[in-house]
Design a protein around this motif. Structure first.
Motif, PDB file in Angstrom:
ATOM      1  N   VAL A 456       0.837  -1.209   0.000  1.00 51.45           N
ATOM      2  CA  VAL A 456       0.000   0.000   0.000  1.00 51.45           C
ATOM      3  C   VAL A 456       0.863   1.246   0.000  1.00 51.45           C
ATOM      4  CG1 VAL A 456      -1.637   1.325   1.388  1.00 51.45           C
ATOM      5  CG2 VAL A 456      -1.984  -1.117   1.041  1.00 51.45           C
ATOM      6  N   ARG A 457       1.934   1.203   0.762  1.00 52.65           N
ATOM      7  CA  ARG A 457       2.826   2.366   0.830  1.00 52.65           C
ATOM      8  C   ARG A 457       3.452   2.658  -0.533  1.00 52.65           C
ATOM      9  NH1 ARG A 457       7.937   2.982   5.031  1.00 52.65           N
ATOM     10  NH2 ARG A 457       8.506   5.118   4.421  1.00 52.65           N
ATOM     11  N   ARG A 458       3.902   1.618  -1.203  1.00 53.66           N
ATOM     12  CA  ARG A 458       4.476   1.815  -2.537  1.00 53.66           C
ATOM     13  C   ARG A 458       3.428   2.326  -3.513  1.00 53.66           C
ATOM     14  NH1 ARG A 458       8.079  -2.847  -4.902  1.00 53.66           N
ATOM     15  NH2 ARG A 458       8.197  -1.198  -6.489  1.00 53.66           N
ATOM     16  N   PHE A 459       2.209   1.791  -3.393  1.00 53.77           N
ATOM     17  CA  PHE A 459       1.137   2.247  -4.271  1.00 53.77           C
ATOM     18  C   PHE A 459       0.847   3.730  -4.068  1.00 53.77           C
ATOM     19  CE2 PHE A 459      -3.446   3.032  -4.781  1.00 53.77           C
ATOM     20  CZ  PHE A 459      -3.562   2.821  -6.150  1.00 53.77           C
ATOM     21  N   LEU A 460       0.814   4.163  -2.809  1.00 50.47           N
ATOM     22  CA  LEU A 460       0.555   5.579  -2.532  1.00 50.47           C
ATOM     23  C   LEU A 460       1.681   6.453  -3.047  1.00 50.47           C
ATOM     24  CD1 LEU A 460      -0.891   5.351   1.091  1.00 50.47           C
ATOM     25  CD2 LEU A 460      -2.145   5.765  -1.026  1.00 50.47           C
ATOM     26  N   GLN A 461       2.921   5.990  -2.913  1.00 48.37           N
ATOM     27  CA  GLN A 461       4.038   6.773  -3.435  1.00 48.37           C
ATOM     28  C   GLN A 461       3.933   6.924  -4.950  1.00 48.37           C
ATOM     29  OE1 GLN A 461       7.578   4.832  -2.098  1.00 48.37           O
ATOM     30  NE2 GLN A 461       7.374   5.566   0.049  1.00 48.37           N
ATOM     31  N   LYS A 462       3.548   5.845  -5.606  1.00 46.55           N
ATOM     32  CA  LYS A 462       3.407   5.926  -7.059  1.00 46.55           C
ATOM     33  C   LYS A 462       2.283   6.875  -7.453  1.00 46.55           C
ATOM     34  CE  LYS A 462       6.667   2.999  -8.049  1.00 46.55           C
ATOM     35  NZ  LYS A 462       7.877   3.409  -8.790  1.00 46.55           N
ATOM     36  N   ARG A 463       1.197   6.808  -6.706  1.00 47.84           N
ATOM     37  CA  ARG A 463       0.079   7.700  -7.021  1.00 47.84           C
ATOM     38  C   ARG A 463       0.476   9.158  -6.833  1.00 47.84           C
ATOM     39  NH1 ARG A 463      -5.124   5.706  -7.071  1.00 47.84           N
ATOM     40  NH2 ARG A 463      -5.607   7.877  -7.643  1.00 47.84           N
ATOM     41  N   ARG A 464       1.211   9.439  -5.767  1.00 45.63           N
ATOM     42  CA  ARG A 464       1.658  10.828  -5.564  1.00 45.63           C
ATOM     43  C   ARG A 464       2.596  11.270  -6.678  1.00 45.63           C
ATOM     44  NH1 ARG A 464       2.743   8.982  -0.141  1.00 45.63           N
ATOM     45  NH2 ARG A 464       0.978   9.460   1.252  1.00 45.63           N
ATOM     46  N   ALA A 465       3.493  10.343  -7.086  1.00 47.43           N
ATOM     47  CA  ALA A 465       4.408  10.697  -8.174  1.00 47.43           C
ATOM     48  C   ALA A 465       3.661  10.891  -9.488  1.00 47.43           C
ATOM     49  CB  ALA A 465       5.472   9.610  -8.332  1.00 47.43           C
ATOM     50  N   ALA A 466       2.558  10.124  -9.678  1.00 44.13           N
ATOM     51  CA  ALA A 466       1.800  10.248 -10.927  1.00 44.13           C
ATOM     52  C   ALA A 466       1.056  11.570 -11.000  1.00 44.13           C
ATOM     53  CB  ALA A 466       0.814   9.081 -11.060  1.00 44.13           C
ATOM     54  N   LYS A 467       0.670  12.097  -9.830  1.00 41.08           N
ATOM     55  CA  LYS A 467      -0.056  13.366  -9.822  1.00 41.08           C
ATOM     56  C   LYS A 467       0.832  14.534 -10.209  1.00 41.08           C
ATOM     57  CE  LYS A 467      -3.499  12.007  -6.394  1.00 41.08           C
ATOM     58  NZ  LYS A 467      -4.049  12.278  -5.051  1.00 41.08           N
ATOM     59  N   VAL A 468       2.158  14.427 -10.030  1.00 37.98           N
ATOM     60  CA  VAL A 468       3.072  15.510 -10.388  1.00 37.98           C
ATOM     61  C   VAL A 468       3.196  15.557 -11.904  1.00 37.98           C
ATOM     62  CG1 VAL A 468       5.420  16.388 -10.146  1.00 37.98           C
ATOM     63  CG2 VAL A 468       4.308  15.209  -8.232  1.00 37.98           C
ATOM     64  N   PRO A 469       3.044  16.706 -12.521  1.00 42.45           N
ATOM     65  CA  PRO A 469       3.140  16.779 -13.998  1.00 42.45           C
ATOM     66  C   PRO A 469       4.542  16.429 -14.454  1.00 42.45           C
ATOM     67  CG  PRO A 469       3.058  18.977 -13.037  1.00 42.45           C
ATOM     68  CD  PRO A 469       2.770  18.015 -11.934  1.00 42.45           C
ATOM     69  N   PRO A 470       4.686  15.610 -15.499  1.00 40.71           N
ATOM     70  CA  PRO A 470       6.024  15.195 -15.969  1.00 40.71           C
ATOM     71  C   PRO A 470       6.753  16.356 -16.628  1.00 40.71           C
ATOM     72  CG  PRO A 470       4.347  14.381 -17.453  1.00 40.71           C
ATOM     73  CD  PRO A 470       3.604  14.993 -16.308  1.00 40.71           C
ATOM     74  N   LEU A 471       8.068  16.334 -16.419  1.00 41.37           N
ATOM     75  CA  LEU A 471       8.903  17.359 -17.042  1.00 41.37           C
ATOM     76  C   LEU A 471       9.100  17.047 -18.524  1.00 41.37           C
ATOM     77  CD1 LEU A 471      11.630  17.741 -14.289  1.00 41.37           C
ATOM     78  CD2 LEU A 471       9.709  19.272 -14.751  1.00 41.37           C
ATOM     79  N   PRO A 472       9.044  18.023 -19.346  1.00 38.43           N
ATOM     80  CA  PRO A 472       9.253  17.762 -20.789  1.00 38.43           C
ATOM     81  C   PRO A 472      10.694  17.376 -21.061  1.00 38.43           C
ATOM     82  CG  PRO A 472       9.137  20.116 -20.356  1.00 38.43           C
ATOM     83  CD  PRO A 472       8.799  19.434 -19.072  1.00 38.43           C
ATOM     84  N   PRO A 473      10.951  16.481 -21.999  1.00 39.06           N
ATOM     85  CA  PRO A 473      12.337  16.101 -22.337  1.00 39.06           C
ATOM     86  C   PRO A 473      13.114  17.301 -22.825  1.00 39.06           C
ATOM     87  CG  PRO A 473      10.760  14.553 -23.283  1.00 39.06           C
ATOM     88  CD  PRO A 473       9.960  15.704 -22.779  1.00 39.06           C
ATOM     89  N   PHE A 474      14.408  17.203 -22.574  1.00 34.04           N
ATOM     90  CA  PHE A 474      15.248  18.346 -22.896  1.00 34.04           C
ATOM     91  C   PHE A 474      15.407  18.545 -24.401  1.00 34.04           C
ATOM     92  CE2 PHE A 474      17.944  14.658 -22.627  1.00 34.04           C
ATOM     93  CZ  PHE A 474      18.802  14.763 -23.707  1.00 34.04           C
ATOM     94  N   TRP A 475      15.180  17.432 -25.193  1.00 37.68           N
ATOM     95  CA  TRP A 475      15.337  17.601 -26.645  1.00 37.68           C
ATOM     96  C   TRP A 475      14.100  18.175 -27.310  1.00 37.68           C
ATOM     97  CZ3 TRP A 475      14.986  12.926 -24.177  1.00 37.68           C
ATOM     98  CH2 TRP A 475      13.837  12.185 -24.383  1.00 37.68           C
ATOM     99  N   ILE A 476      13.001  18.244 -26.581  1.00 34.85           N
ATOM    100  CA  ILE A 476      11.777  18.815 -27.128  1.00 34.85           C
ATOM    101  C   ILE A 476      11.796  20.299 -26.844  1.00 34.85           C
ATOM    102  CG2 ILE A 476       9.265  18.807 -27.011  1.00 34.85           C
ATOM    103  CD1 ILE A 476       9.390  15.885 -26.233  1.00 34.85           C
ATOM    104  N   GLY A 477      11.411  21.079 -27.813  1.00 38.81           N
ATOM    105  CA  GLY A 477      11.433  22.519 -27.651  1.00 38.81           C
ATOM    106  C   GLY A 477      10.439  22.982 -26.614  1.00 38.81           C
TER     107      GLY A 477
END
Length: 644
Positions: A456-477
């Motif tokens: 459950v703890r790992r699941f909650l950590q993943k859910r919290r990480a999923a809620k954070v918007p992903p950073l765009p790759p550095f090669w994409i403008g």
């Protein structure tokens, strides 16, 4: 040619001649008076001619030591009738005598001179002054005598008390003549002025007497000259004594009102104002101190009353304490006497018991001796042997009874100890078995709960990480970068590379490095895809665990459960079901064993008391409810294991 004599020799001759003439017994008082005037006048004039001032003091000392001044005192002490009314010569002698008493160096006779001689001189002068008071035509002579007294007081301060307490001076004060009162006050003013330390050397009683005289003149006399002189004397005393005189002024109540009513407007208002201001200032100070003194006096009265009350109460309590002490002492003494008497009675009783016992024993032996005397001689030994046997039987019976009782008590104690030991062992074994069963079941549940908690703890950590918007790759403008902007940036980069060419790396090497970077980027992207797949799998497992937990939490009780409900709690995994079935069978078998079979077991998880032969029977009996399914389910589980 005549030899000129020394001054000392001349003075000695004059004094000796004067003394010799005075020792003539045929001289009358008048002749002695004239002789003393002439002799003293000549001696003083001859000594005053010399430049050395010590000659005059030596002459005065010689006159005192020779006794000439004593003759002067005798003559001055005589009644005027003995002098045939020659008061002028007496006043002159008084003046000469006072002059001779000032500056005398008596040497070893100093104490006699100050304590005896000078008071007698003052008494003689005041006696003469008192005789001159009654005659109005002798005012100048009275002034001369009072000046002599003042001159003597200025030189010898300790004579002031003698003057103020003299009977002759009191007679002078009683006189109603204004001139006499004025001369007395002026004498004190001149004395204080001539010697600034005169008042400081007086005692409080002498100062009070002098102040009383000045204020008495203000109260009795109505003459302005006498009043002015009295006011001037009081102010002079206040200036020399300072604050020491102010408390004495307050002892004369109404003095300020007397000065204001009777003596204002007489020509010395300034002195009266100063004296009134002095009295008023001291009154203010005294009023303040009087208030504090009243508080102190009140506190003293309260303390005295309280202490007297405590003392009276203590005296009363002492009487009661003495009575209580006596009563307790008498009771204690009576108790001790009773104890002593009881002890004596007890000792007497013990003694009587011992005596009577001894007497009874003696009577018994005497009676036995008498009986033995009645028996024949051949039966005595038989009788004694029978008595010994009976005594031995009694002793043996008592000893055997004591021994059996002791043996029985020891046996009972041993049996009780064994029973307690057996009960203790059984209690310990039962407790150990229960604890092991509880620990085995609780441990399994705890492990499952810990695993679920971790998932459950790992699941909650993943859910919290999923809620954070992903950073765009550095090669994409960046957002908002257009094609024209991208072309412009490429052009700037090409210009910079063309301008700043590297001399260490060739273009071919740069292209190789670019290809390597592209390969590394591709591998990173592939690894990220695998990680995402693993995360999805873990999330699916966590969702399944949550579902299982919800089913366990909402499970119905065993009394109403059906076979369909029981199937929902079976694990689809074969190894898990087999492991749970084995553990459950072992726990059931261990709970049915007797306690003595479990003494050697240390770990219930590694012991299978039933063996593998009893498992099918147990499954058929329980219907596979608690061991993961029925026999058919077991076959299905084996098939799953083969597939795995």
């Amino acid at each position: 040619m005549e030899v000129k004599k020394k001054p000392e020799e001349e003075e000695n001759e004059l004094v000796s001649e004067l003394k010799r003439q005075l020792e003539n017994e045929h001289l009358t008082p008048v002749e002695k008076l004239r002789l003393l005037n002439d002799g003293l006048n000549n001696a003083l004039n001859s000594a005053a001619v010399h430049v050395n001032s010590g000659e005059l003091a030596r002459l005065k000392s010689q006159l005192y030591l020779s006794g000439v001044l004593i003759h002067c005192i005798h003559v001055l002490s005589l009644h005027p009738s003995s002098l045939w009314g020659d008061l002028s010569a007496a006043a002159t002698l008084a003046h000469l005598t006072s002059s001779c008493c000032v500056g005398v160096e008596p040497g070893p006779h100093s104490e006699t001179f100050h304590r005896l001689f000078l008071p007698s001189v003052v008494d003689a002068l005041l006696s003469l002054a008192a005789q001159l008071v009654n005659r109005a035509e002798n005012v100048s002579l009275f002034r001369k005598v009072m000046d002599s007294v003042g001159w003597l007081l200025a030189a010898h301060t300790h004579l002031t008390e003698k003057v103020l307490s003299s009977i002759h001076y009191e007679q002078i004060q009683v006189c109603d003549d204004v001139n006499v009162s004025l001369l007395c006050v002026q004498m004190w003013i001149q004395t204080c002025t001539a010697n600034s330390d005169f008042l400081s050397g007086l005692s409080d009683d002498s100062i009070l007497l002098l102040l009383n005289e000045a204020i008495g003149q203000l109260a009795l006399s109505s003459d302005s000259t006498v009043g002015g002189a009295s006011v001037r004397l009081i102010l002079l005393m206040a200036s020399q004594l300072g604050r020491c005189l102010r408390p004495l002024l307050l002892s004369f109540r109404g003095l300020d009102s007397l000065l204001h009513k009777d003596w204002r407007g007489r020509g010395f208002d300034r002195g009266i104002d100063q004296l009134i201001a002095l009295i008023q200032s001291e009154k203010n100070v005294v009023s303040q101190s009087q208030g504090s003194s009243e508080h102190v006096r009140a506190a003293c009265v309260i303390q005295a009353a309280w202490r007297s009350y405590k003392t009276r109460r203590r005296v009363k309590s002492l009487n009661r304490a003495v009575s209580v002490l006596q009563r307790k002492y008498r009771a204690r003494r009576k108790e001790q006497q009773q104890q002593k008497e009881a002890q004596l009675w007890e000792e007497e009783l013990k003694y009587q018991v011992c005596v009577r016992r001894q007497q009874a024993r003696r009577r018994f032996h005497q009676k036995q001796r008498q009986l033995l005397q009645l028996l024949p001689a051949d039966q005595v030994q038989t009788y004694l042997q029978e008595c010994e046997n009976r005594a031995a039987v009694v002793i043996q019976s008592f000893w055997r009874g004591f021994r059996e009782r002791r043996h029985y008590s020891s046996t009972q104690r041993h049996m009780l100890r064994r029973e307690r030991a057996v009960r203790t062992l059984q209690r310990g074994v039962h407790t150990h078995t229960s604890v092991k069963l509880y620990i085995s079941a609780a441990g399994y549940c705890l492990l499952r709960l810990l695993f679920c908690f971790f998932q459950v703890r790992r699941f909650l950590q993943k859910r919290r990480a999923a809620k954070v918007p992903p950073l765009p790759p550095f090669w994409i403008g960046q957002k908002g970068l257009t094609d024209s902007r991208r072309a412009e940036l490429n052009r700037q980069v090409d210009e910079y590379i063309a301008t700043h060419q590297s001399f260490r790396v060739s273009p071919e090497e740069c292209s190789c490095l670019h290809e390597e970077v592209q390969l590394l980027l591709l591998s990173v992207l592939q690894t990220g895809a695998q990680q995402r797949m693993e995360e999805q799998r873990v999330e699916a497992l966590l969702a399944h665990v949550h579902t299982q937990l919800e089913l366990l939490r909402d499970a119905p009780p065993l009394s109403v459960v059906t076979e369909t409900d029981a199937d929902t709690f079976l694990s689809p995994s074969g190894p898990v079901a087999a492991r749970a079935r084995d553990a459950h069978n072992a726990i059931l078998q261990a709970s049915r064993l007797p306690w003595w079979r479990m003494l050697g077991d240390t770990d219930a998880g590694h012991v299978n008391p039933l063996g593998s032969t009893h498992v099918p029977e147990l499954e058929e009996e329980l219907g596979g409810l608690y061991i993961g399914g029925t026999v058919a389910d077991k076959k299905q589980t084996q098939v799953d294991e083969v597939k795995l």
